[in-house]
Write an enzyme that holds these catalytic residues in place. Structure first.
Site, PDB file in Angstrom:
ATOM      1  N   GLY A  37      -6.207  -7.471 -13.558  1.00  0.00           N
ATOM      2  CA  GLY A  37      -5.216  -6.513 -14.038  1.00  0.00           C
ATOM      3  C   GLY A  37      -4.138  -6.278 -13.002  1.00  0.00           C
ATOM      4  CB  SER A  52      -0.910   0.007   1.231  1.00  0.00           C
ATOM      5  OG  SER A  52      -1.541   1.264   1.337  1.00  0.00           O
ATOM      6  CD  GLN A 102      -7.913   6.245  -0.730  1.00  0.00           C
ATOM      7  OE1 GLN A 102      -8.413   6.309   0.389  1.00  0.00           O
ATOM      8  NE2 GLN A 102      -6.683   5.807  -0.936  1.00  0.00           N
ATOM      9  CE  LYS A 107     -12.128  -0.173   0.527  1.00  0.00           C
ATOM     10  NZ  LYS A 107     -11.930   0.254  -0.866  1.00  0.00           N
ATOM     11  N   GLY A 123     -16.535  -4.039  -2.925  1.00  0.00           N
ATOM     12  CA  GLY A 123     -16.369  -2.906  -2.014  1.00  0.00           C
ATOM     13  C   GLY A 123     -16.075  -1.610  -2.743  1.00  0.00           C
ATOM     14  CB  ALA A 153     -12.902  -7.883 -15.724  1.00  0.00           C
ATOM     15  N   GLY A 167      -5.959   4.173 -12.138  1.00  0.00           N
ATOM     16  CA  GLY A 167      -6.475   4.219 -10.767  1.00  0.00           C
ATOM     17  C   GLY A 167      -5.770   5.218  -9.874  1.00  0.00           C
ATOM     18  N   PRO A 171     -10.586  -6.777  -9.445  1.00  0.00           N
ATOM     19  CG  PRO A 171     -10.332  -8.199  -7.637  1.00  0.00           C
ATOM     20  CD  PRO A 171     -11.277  -7.860  -8.725  1.00  0.00           C
ATOM     21  CG  ASP A 190     -19.577  -8.682  -9.556  1.00  0.00           C
ATOM     22  OD1 ASP A 190     -19.042  -7.772  -8.924  1.00  0.00           O
ATOM     23  OD2 ASP A 190     -19.262  -9.891  -9.382  1.00  0.00           O
TER      24      ASP A 190
HETATM   25  P1  NAD Z   1     -13.851  -6.987  -4.151  1.00  0.00           P
HETATM   26  O1  NAD Z   1     -13.259  -8.350  -4.092  1.00  0.00           O
HETATM   27  O2  NAD Z   1     -14.635  -6.471  -2.975  1.00  0.00           O
HETATM   28  O3  NAD Z   1     -14.814  -6.867  -5.413  1.00  0.00           O
HETATM   29  C1  NAD Z   1     -14.458  -7.279  -6.690  1.00  0.00           C
HETATM   30  C2  NAD Z   1     -15.719  -7.621  -7.458  1.00  0.00           C
HETATM   31  O4  NAD Z   1     -15.345  -7.915  -8.801  1.00  0.00           O
HETATM   32  C3  NAD Z   1     -16.443  -8.849  -6.916  1.00  0.00           C
HETATM   33  O5  NAD Z   1     -17.818  -8.552  -6.760  1.00  0.00           O
HETATM   34  C4  NAD Z   1     -16.193  -9.919  -7.975  1.00  0.00           C
HETATM   35  O6  NAD Z   1     -17.264 -10.832  -8.094  1.00  0.00           O
HETATM   36  C5  NAD Z   1     -16.034  -9.086  -9.233  1.00  0.00           C
HETATM   37  N1  NAD Z   1     -15.199  -9.721 -10.266  1.00  0.00           N
HETATM   38  C6  NAD Z   1     -13.960 -10.248 -10.127  1.00  0.00           C
HETATM   39  N2  NAD Z   1     -13.506 -10.690 -11.307  1.00  0.00           N
HETATM   40  C7  NAD Z   1     -14.467 -10.416 -12.215  1.00  0.00           C
HETATM   41  C8  NAD Z   1     -14.575 -10.627 -13.611  1.00  0.00           C
HETATM   42  N3  NAD Z   1     -13.582 -11.200 -14.322  1.00  0.00           N
HETATM   43  N4  NAD Z   1     -15.709 -10.220 -14.240  1.00  0.00           N
HETATM   44  C9  NAD Z   1     -16.708  -9.643 -13.538  1.00  0.00           C
HETATM   45  N5  NAD Z   1     -16.669  -9.421 -12.207  1.00  0.00           N
HETATM   46  C10 NAD Z   1     -15.564  -9.808 -11.560  1.00  0.00           C
HETATM   47  O7  NAD Z   1     -12.638  -6.010  -4.476  1.00  0.00           O
HETATM   48  P2  NAD Z   1     -12.607  -4.424  -4.252  1.00  0.00           P
HETATM   49  O8  NAD Z   1     -12.211  -4.107  -2.861  1.00  0.00           O
HETATM   50  O9  NAD Z   1     -13.880  -3.864  -4.791  1.00  0.00           O
HETATM   51  O10 NAD Z   1     -11.352  -4.000  -5.164  1.00  0.00           O
HETATM   52  C11 NAD Z   1     -11.381  -4.140  -6.558  1.00  0.00           C
HETATM   53  C12 NAD Z   1     -10.122  -3.506  -7.145  1.00  0.00           C
HETATM   54  O11 NAD Z   1     -10.159  -2.106  -6.951  1.00  0.00           O
HETATM   55  C13 NAD Z   1      -8.807  -3.975  -6.502  1.00  0.00           C
HETATM   56  O12 NAD Z   1      -7.868  -4.159  -7.509  1.00  0.00           O
HETATM   57  C14 NAD Z   1      -8.400  -2.803  -5.639  1.00  0.00           C
HETATM   58  O13 NAD Z   1      -7.000  -2.701  -5.494  1.00  0.00           O
HETATM   59  C15 NAD Z   1      -8.913  -1.648  -6.464  1.00  0.00           C
HETATM   60  N6  NAD Z   1      -9.168  -0.438  -5.678  1.00  0.00           N
HETATM   61  C16 NAD Z   1      -8.590   0.716  -6.111  1.00  0.00           C
HETATM   62  C17 NAD Z   1      -8.801   1.891  -5.400  1.00  0.00           C
HETATM   63  C18 NAD Z   1      -8.156   3.156  -5.853  1.00  0.00           C
HETATM   64  O14 NAD Z   1      -8.112   4.090  -5.044  1.00  0.00           O
HETATM   65  N7  NAD Z   1      -7.698   3.268  -7.086  1.00  0.00           N
HETATM   66  C19 NAD Z   1      -9.596   1.900  -4.247  1.00  0.00           C
HETATM   67  C20 NAD Z   1     -10.182   0.693  -3.851  1.00  0.00           C
HETATM   68  C21 NAD Z   1      -9.947  -0.469  -4.577  1.00  0.00           C
END
Ligand code: NAD
Length: 269
Positions: free
Chosen positions: A189, A15, A242, A68, A131, A197, A235, A187, A152
């Protein structure tokens, strides 16, 4: 002024939040210490970690994957926005009270305004409703998206977010519907989830593409979209904004997002 804050999550060793917050603290003359509580190695429960941090005088905590949503039940109060979104990424300790906020949502919106201000917003496809996807969905609504298609692989997640967002949103089973832009909030990538995705063959140069993954910043999706000539957004903007908004909640002082971005970008990908 001396302030202790931290981050609770699973697998958070890479992080950039500690560096961004501590550098901004130094710049403002605040002695800010930002700790990681990584449940990969620390086997205390979320509830125990919150209780200990509060007792130890922490000003607040950032909360990330996979807590979260579950953290909400451990709080005394939640901001209206975080309650609507159903996701908290920032907890502020106010005396004996724990107050939950969501800075991912305005963080994404601010990053989007800087990097894709001219993007067409009539119909947009959001892939991933976890989340972070919850917060991004609300940010897209606030930005003025009129039809939000949510995909999703767990259709229940897409349906839950669509129901929270109301009439502008619809859970759809795939990405076959015409759309002006795509947002990846899965996630896929990340170094640990290679690939994309959003299938390469459905993108055209007329689409805009935003990815919220920031480790790495140059995901397979963005690389392909740029090669096609699409307008793209990484991102980084969401990650920086944030953090800046959380800094303000923790310290009561305005953060300089430009400076925090410089700290963020000093990391190599
Ligand atoms: P999470 O596990 O809570 O949610 C991911 C969702 O994506 C799930 O509902 C899952 O079913 C779905 N999913 C996964 N693979 C998929 C696919 N191939 N097709 C369709 N749906 C799919 O994860 P999260 O906490 O929401 O985080 C997601 C990503 O966002 C992570 O890579 C995290 O690092 C990134 N993120 C970035 C920031 C930022 O500030 N840029 C902030 C928060 C999270």
């Amino acid at each position: 002024m001396s302030i202790k804050v931290g981050l609770i999550g699973q697998g958070i060793s890479a992080s950039r939040s500690p560096a961004m917050h501590e550098a901004e603290g130094r710049r403002q003359g605040v002695d800010l210490c930002y700790d990681r509580f990584d449940t990969k190695d620390d086997h205390r429960s979320l509830s125990e970690l919150l209780t200990t941090a509060q007792a130890d005088g922490y000003a607040g905590l950032n909360i990330t994957h996979p807590f979260k949503q579950s953290v909400i039940g451990l709080l005394d109060q939640t901001s209206d926005a975080a309650r609507q979104i159903g996701s908290v990424n920032t907890v502020v300790f106010d005396g004996t009270k724990r107050i939950g906020h969501n800075t991912d949502c305005p963080g994404f919106a601010q990053g989007f305004g800087e990097g894709l201000a001219d993007a067409a917003l009539e119909t947009v496809t959001l892939v991933g409703a976890g989340g972070a996807g919850l917060a991004v969905g609300f940010a897209l609504r606030d930005l003025g998206v009129q039809n939000l298609l949510i995909v999703d692989r767990d259709q229940g997640m897409a349906q839950t977010l669509a129901a929270r967002l109301g009439t502008i949103a619809e859970a759809v089973p795939d990405m076959s519907h015409p759309t002006q832009g795509f947002v990846n909030a899965t996630p896929m990538g990340m170094a640990s989830y290679p690939g994309s995705a959003i299938p390469a063959n459905i993108l055209t140069q007329d689409h805009w593409v935003a990815d919220i993954v920031y480790f790495p910043l140059e995901t397979e999706l963005l690389r392909h979209a740029r090669a096609l000539g699409c307008a793209t957004l990484s991102g980084a903007g969401m990650a920086v904004h944030q953090a800046a908004l959380s800094f303000e909640l923790f310290t009561g002082q305005k953060a300089d997002a430009t400076q925090m971005r410089a700290t963020f970008e000093a990391f190599t990908n």
